[in-house]
Design a protein around this motif. Structure first.
Motif, PDB file in Angstrom:
ATOM      1  N   PRO A 294       0.826  -1.225   0.000  1.00  0.00           N
ATOM      2  CA  PRO A 294       0.000   0.000   0.000  1.00  0.00           C
ATOM      3  C   PRO A 294       0.856   1.269   0.000  1.00  0.00           C
ATOM      4  O   PRO A 294       0.512   2.248  -0.665  1.00  0.00           O
ATOM      5  CB  PRO A 294      -0.815  -0.139   1.285  1.00  0.00           C
ATOM      6  N   ASP A 295       1.963   1.246   0.762  1.00  0.00           N
ATOM      7  CA  ASP A 295       2.930   2.335   0.763  1.00  0.00           C
ATOM      8  C   ASP A 295       4.316   1.700   0.707  1.00  0.00           C
ATOM      9  O   ASP A 295       4.868   1.286   1.737  1.00  0.00           O
ATOM     10  CB  ASP A 295       2.770   3.206   2.013  1.00  0.00           C
ATOM     11  N   GLY A 296       4.841   1.572  -0.526  1.00  0.00           N
ATOM     12  CA  GLY A 296       6.072   0.823  -0.716  1.00  0.00           C
ATOM     13  C   GLY A 296       7.254   1.381   0.052  1.00  0.00           C
ATOM     14  O   GLY A 296       8.025   0.636   0.669  1.00  0.00           O
ATOM     15  N   ARG A 297       7.414   2.702   0.055  1.00  0.00           N
ATOM     16  CA  ARG A 297       8.551   3.295   0.752  1.00  0.00           C
ATOM     17  C   ARG A 297       8.448   3.094   2.267  1.00  0.00           C
ATOM     18  O   ARG A 297       9.450   2.820   2.940  1.00  0.00           O
ATOM     19  CB  ARG A 297       8.674   4.781   0.415  1.00  0.00           C
ATOM     20  N   ALA A 298       7.235   3.242   2.795  1.00  0.00           N
ATOM     21  CA  ALA A 298       7.048   3.033   4.231  1.00  0.00           C
ATOM     22  C   ALA A 298       7.340   1.578   4.607  1.00  0.00           C
ATOM     23  O   ALA A 298       7.940   1.293   5.657  1.00  0.00           O
ATOM     24  CB  ALA A 298       5.634   3.420   4.643  1.00  0.00           C
ATOM     25  N   ALA A 299       6.925   0.658   3.741  1.00  0.00           N
ATOM     26  CA  ALA A 299       7.183  -0.753   4.003  1.00  0.00           C
ATOM     27  C   ALA A 299       8.677  -1.055   3.936  1.00  0.00           C
ATOM     28  O   ALA A 299       9.205  -1.821   4.755  1.00  0.00           O
ATOM     29  CB  ALA A 299       6.429  -1.622   2.995  1.00  0.00           C
ATOM     30  N   LEU A 300       9.371  -0.442   2.965  1.00  0.00           N
ATOM     31  CA  LEU A 300      10.820  -0.631   2.860  1.00  0.00           C
ATOM     32  C   LEU A 300      11.527  -0.061   4.076  1.00  0.00           C
ATOM     33  O   LEU A 300      12.450  -0.686   4.624  1.00  0.00           O
ATOM     34  CB  LEU A 300      11.331   0.030   1.577  1.00  0.00           C
ATOM     35  N   GLU A 301      11.100   1.109   4.517  1.00  0.00           N
ATOM     36  CA  GLU A 301      11.715   1.697   5.719  1.00  0.00           C
ATOM     37  C   GLU A 301      11.489   0.815   6.933  1.00  0.00           C
ATOM     38  O   GLU A 301      12.397   0.598   7.745  1.00  0.00           O
ATOM     39  CB  GLU A 301      11.145   3.086   5.968  1.00  0.00           C
ATOM     40  N   ALA A 302      10.289   0.290   7.086  1.00  0.00           N
ATOM     41  CA  ALA A 302      10.013  -0.615   8.211  1.00  0.00           C
ATOM     42  C   ALA A 302      10.883  -1.863   8.126  1.00  0.00           C
ATOM     43  O   ALA A 302      11.344  -2.387   9.151  1.00  0.00           O
ATOM     44  CB  ALA A 302       8.533  -0.994   8.224  1.00  0.00           C
ATOM     45  N   ALA A 303      11.130  -2.326   6.896  1.00  0.00           N
ATOM     46  CA  ALA A 303      11.941  -3.531   6.726  1.00  0.00           C
ATOM     47  C   ALA A 303      13.390  -3.298   7.136  1.00  0.00           C
ATOM     48  O   ALA A 303      13.998  -4.148   7.806  1.00  0.00           O
ATOM     49  CB  ALA A 303      11.872  -3.998   5.269  1.00  0.00           C
ATOM     50  N   VAL A 304      13.975  -2.142   6.755  1.00  0.00           N
ATOM     51  CA  VAL A 304      15.373  -1.903   7.136  1.00  0.00           C
ATOM     52  C   VAL A 304      15.491  -1.613   8.628  1.00  0.00           C
ATOM     53  O   VAL A 304      16.497  -1.951   9.256  1.00  0.00           O
ATOM     54  CB  VAL A 304      16.012  -0.782   6.289  1.00  0.00           C
ATOM     55  N   ARG A 305      14.492  -0.986   9.203  1.00  0.00           N
ATOM     56  CA  ARG A 305      14.500  -0.792  10.656  1.00  0.00           C
ATOM     57  C   ARG A 305      14.499  -2.149  11.370  1.00  0.00           C
ATOM     58  O   ARG A 305      15.250  -2.364  12.327  1.00  0.00           O
ATOM     59  CB  ARG A 305      13.285   0.023  11.097  1.00  0.00           C
ATOM     60  N   ALA A 306      13.649  -3.059  10.884  1.00  0.00           N
ATOM     61  CA  ALA A 306      13.615  -4.401  11.470  1.00  0.00           C
ATOM     62  C   ALA A 306      14.937  -5.126  11.230  1.00  0.00           C
ATOM     63  O   ALA A 306      15.406  -5.897  12.078  1.00  0.00           O
ATOM     64  CB  ALA A 306      12.455  -5.199  10.883  1.00  0.00           C
ATOM     65  N   GLY A 307      15.560  -4.868  10.068  1.00  0.00           N
ATOM     66  CA  GLY A 307      16.846  -5.499   9.777  1.00  0.00           C
ATOM     67  C   GLY A 307      17.933  -5.079  10.738  1.00  0.00           C
ATOM     68  O   GLY A 307      18.775  -5.891  11.131  1.00  0.00           O
ATOM     69  N   VAL A 308      17.951  -3.799  11.133  1.00  0.00           N
ATOM     70  CA  VAL A 308      18.931  -3.333  12.125  1.00  0.00           C
ATOM     71  C   VAL A 308      18.730  -4.063  13.444  1.00  0.00           C
ATOM     72  O   VAL A 308      19.690  -4.496  14.088  1.00  0.00           O
ATOM     73  CB  VAL A 308      18.816  -1.806  12.314  1.00  0.00           C
ATOM     74  N   ARG A 309      17.473  -4.202  13.845  1.00  0.00           N
ATOM     75  CA  ARG A 309      17.201  -4.905  15.103  1.00  0.00           C
ATOM     76  C   ARG A 309      17.623  -6.373  15.023  1.00  0.00           C
ATOM     77  O   ARG A 309      18.161  -6.934  15.981  1.00  0.00           O
ATOM     78  CB  ARG A 309      15.727  -4.783  15.469  1.00  0.00           C
ATOM     79  N   SER A 310      17.396  -7.002  13.866  1.00  0.00           N
ATOM     80  CA  SER A 310      17.755  -8.412  13.726  1.00  0.00           C
ATOM     81  C   SER A 310      19.261  -8.602  13.596  1.00  0.00           C
ATOM     82  O   SER A 310      19.778  -9.686  13.905  1.00  0.00           O
ATOM     83  CB  SER A 310      17.052  -9.020  12.510  1.00  0.00           C
ATOM     84  N   ALA A 311      19.980  -7.567  13.148  1.00  0.00           N
ATOM     85  CA  ALA A 311      21.439  -7.690  13.010  1.00  0.00           C
ATOM     86  C   ALA A 311      22.092  -7.944  14.360  1.00  0.00           C
ATOM     87  O   ALA A 311      23.096  -8.654  14.457  1.00  0.00           O
ATOM     88  CB  ALA A 311      22.014  -6.426  12.371  1.00  0.00           C
ATOM     89  N   ALA A 312      21.538  -7.339  15.407  1.00  0.00           N
ATOM     90  CA  ALA A 312      22.102  -7.520  16.755  1.00  0.00           C
ATOM     91  C   ALA A 312      20.937  -7.554  17.736  1.00  0.00           C
ATOM     92  O   ALA A 312      20.636  -6.562  18.402  1.00  0.00           O
ATOM     93  CB  ALA A 312      23.083  -6.400  17.090  1.00  0.00           C
ATOM     94  N   ALA A 313      20.294  -8.696  17.798  1.00  0.00           N
ATOM     95  CA  ALA A 313      19.058  -8.808  18.572  1.00  0.00           C
ATOM     96  C   ALA A 313      19.263  -8.542  20.050  1.00  0.00           C
ATOM     97  O   ALA A 313      18.355  -8.078  20.749  1.00  0.00           O
ATOM     98  CB  ALA A 313      18.458 -10.196  18.372  1.00  0.00           C
ATOM     99  N   ALA A 314      20.472  -8.819  20.554  1.00  0.00           N
ATOM    100  CA  ALA A 314      20.719  -8.652  21.988  1.00  0.00           C
ATOM    101  C   ALA A 314      21.230  -7.265  22.347  1.00  0.00           C
ATOM    102  O   ALA A 314      21.460  -6.978  23.522  1.00  0.00           O
ATOM    103  CB  ALA A 314      21.728  -9.699  22.465  1.00  0.00           C
ATOM    104  N   CYS A 315      21.415  -6.396  21.358  1.00  0.00           N
ATOM    105  CA  CYS A 315      22.006  -5.079  21.605  1.00  0.00           C
ATOM    106  C   CYS A 315      20.918  -4.040  21.828  1.00  0.00           C
ATOM    107  O   CYS A 315      20.007  -3.873  21.008  1.00  0.00           O
ATOM    108  CB  CYS A 315      22.891  -4.672  20.425  1.00  0.00           C
ATOM    109  N   ALA A 316      21.040  -3.302  22.943  1.00  0.00           N
ATOM    110  CA  ALA A 316      20.055  -2.267  23.247  1.00  0.00           C
ATOM    111  C   ALA A 316      20.117  -1.122  22.243  1.00  0.00           C
ATOM    112  O   ALA A 316      19.089  -0.528  21.891  1.00  0.00           O
ATOM    113  CB  ALA A 316      20.282  -1.735  24.662  1.00  0.00           C
ATOM    114  N   TYR A 317      21.331  -0.816  21.764  1.00  0.00           N
ATOM    115  CA  TYR A 317      21.457   0.253  20.772  1.00  0.00           C
ATOM    116  C   TYR A 317      20.666  -0.091  19.511  1.00  0.00           C
ATOM    117  O   TYR A 317      19.928   0.742  18.972  1.00  0.00           O
ATOM    118  CB  TYR A 317      22.927   0.469  20.400  1.00  0.00           C
TER     119      TYR A 317
END
Length: 217
Positions: free
Chosen positions: A36-59
């Motif tokens: 529905p909003d491709g750019r918003a979905a892409l942004e949400a995906a990279v945000r989730a990717g940062v979290r998954s890169a270091a799941a145990a890191c608070a930063y």
């Protein structure tokens, strides 16, 4: 492409370790149009990717990432999200990973981004800093290898010198004094007396010099 990139920056008087937790994704026009909003979905995906890169890191989990958007002529869009972390555990964990060709390009970009964030360097200055840091890292590795080699040589010298310094030839009473065995034994004793202690002390000195080279930054 979630990544954890170790970066060491020189912040006088110390070298400060950082880790860039990042994710970069490029979506085609078709994939963007499927949302529905491709750019918003892409942004949400990279945000989730940062979290998954270091799941145990608070930063990685709590810090607002910096997002870079790149639009390509074919209509695709790439977004990169990055978070700068100063936790030693993350830096140590990231240091043991090898990057492939595609990841290496992003890792260099992350290193430049970290240098710009912390040192205020422009792209050229960040690249020079990265090259300087790499040169220092290679020099330290070379010193460690040389130090370990000297420790090995010194250990062998000391191991040979100690029994030589303790060797004391005593000719058996029933052995003729002018025989070949007596001649060889006496000369071996003189040889060990002459070289044993110098070899032992030189080996100890070389070993400790190598140790200092191996542990000194």
């Amino acid at each position: 492409m979630p990544l954890n990139v170790p970066v060491t920056l020189t912040l006088p008087p110390l070298d400060q370790p950082f880790t860039v937790h990042a994710d970069r994704q490029r979506w085609s026009p078709e994939r963007l149009a499927a949302e529905p909003d491709g750019r918003a979905a892409l942004e949400a995906a990279v945000r989730a990717g940062v979290r998954s890169a270091a799941a145990a890191c608070a930063y990685a989990g709590l810090t607002e990432p910096e997002i870079t958007v790149t639009e390509h002529p074919d209509g695709s869009v790439a977004m990169t999200a990055r978070v700068l972390c100063d936790e030693p555990e993350c830096h140590a964990a990231a240091g043991g990973r090898a990057f492939d060709t595609t990841e290496s390009a992003e890792a260099r970009a992350c290193a430049d981004w970290a240098a710009e964030k912390q040192l205020g360097l422009a792209a050229g200055g960040a690249a020079r800093h990265r090259d300087h840091t790499l040169a220092r890292t290679l020099e330290r590795a070379r010193r460690r290898r040389a130090g370990r080699g000297l420790m090995l040589v010194g250990g062998v010298m000391a191991a040979a010198g100690w029994p030589m310094s303790e060797y004391d030839y005593q000719r058996p009473a029933d052995l003729p004094g002018n025989g070949l065995s007596a001649y060889l034994g006496e000369n071996l004793g003189q040889f060990c007396d002459t070289l044993g202690n110098p070899l032992l002390y030189a080996g100890i000195a070389v070993f400790f010099y190598g140790f200092v080279r191996a542990v000194t930054k």
